[in-house]
Design a protein around this motif. Sequence first.
Motif, PDB file in Angstrom:
ATOM      1  N   HIS A 114     -51.329   9.430 -29.969  1.00  0.00           N
ATOM      2  CA  HIS A 114     -51.412  10.042 -31.299  1.00  0.00           C
ATOM      3  C   HIS A 114     -52.490  11.106 -31.363  1.00  0.00           C
ATOM      4  O   HIS A 114     -53.355  11.195 -30.497  1.00  0.00           O
TER       5      HIS A 114
ATOM      6  N   GLU B  36     -51.957  10.340 -36.896  1.00  0.00           N
ATOM      7  CA  GLU B  36     -52.769   9.323 -37.573  1.00  0.00           C
ATOM      8  C   GLU B  36     -53.707  10.026 -38.540  1.00  0.00           C
ATOM      9  O   GLU B  36     -54.578  10.781 -38.123  1.00  0.00           O
TER      10      GLU B  36
ATOM     11  N   HIS C 163     -59.500  13.499 -33.249  1.00  0.00           N
ATOM     12  CA  HIS C 163     -59.409  13.002 -31.869  1.00  0.00           C
ATOM     13  C   HIS C 163     -57.981  13.045 -31.360  1.00  0.00           C
ATOM     14  O   HIS C 163     -57.029  13.181 -32.144  1.00  0.00           O
TER      15      HIS C 163
ATOM     16  N   GLU D  67     -59.555   9.277 -27.385  1.00  0.00           N
ATOM     17  CA  GLU D  67     -59.373   7.828 -27.520  1.00  0.00           C
ATOM     18  C   GLU D  67     -58.524   7.359 -26.360  1.00  0.00           C
ATOM     19  O   GLU D  67     -57.575   8.048 -25.970  1.00  0.00           O
TER      20      GLU D  67
HETATM   21 ZN    ZN Z   1     -56.902   7.053 -33.159  1.00  0.00          ZN
END
Ligand code: ZN
Length: 138
Positions: free
Chosen positions: A10, A57, A81, A131
């Motif tokens: 994501h 997200e 991110h 991430e």
């Molecule tokens: Zn995330």
Amino acid sequence: LPISPRKIDHVGIAVRSVDEASRFYEGTMGLKLVKKETVEEEKVRIAMFKVGESYIELLEPTSPESSIAKFIERRGEGVHHIALEYDDVKEAQEYCKMKGAILVHPEPEDLKGDRVINFINPKSTHGVLLEIVKRYGD
Ligand code: ZN
């Protein structure tokens, strides 16, 4: 290399209001809402939208101490991110650490048995918070 991500899981976008931003991503861009949830550990409210095999997200801070609140204060709303999916977060983070990358958490965080995550500091990634994630459902 001994580790390799499966996909971009994501892209995380910091927003002031998940509900307001959702109206754009759903209503204007046609993305499909998968879930909304509050992640106490990260002090954020999240909305997940499916885009093919990946997600967008949206992250709204639930506290002024949230890292998302600080991000918006410094830089405004925007891309926060990028998440790469690995088969094993612990293995991926240990490999990255061995190669000199700076991790955000010393150990992977287990988010309510839904997914395991950690982050790599933007100082190691040429400016982007990365991430690393594994979803239990997959
Ligand atoms: Zn995330």
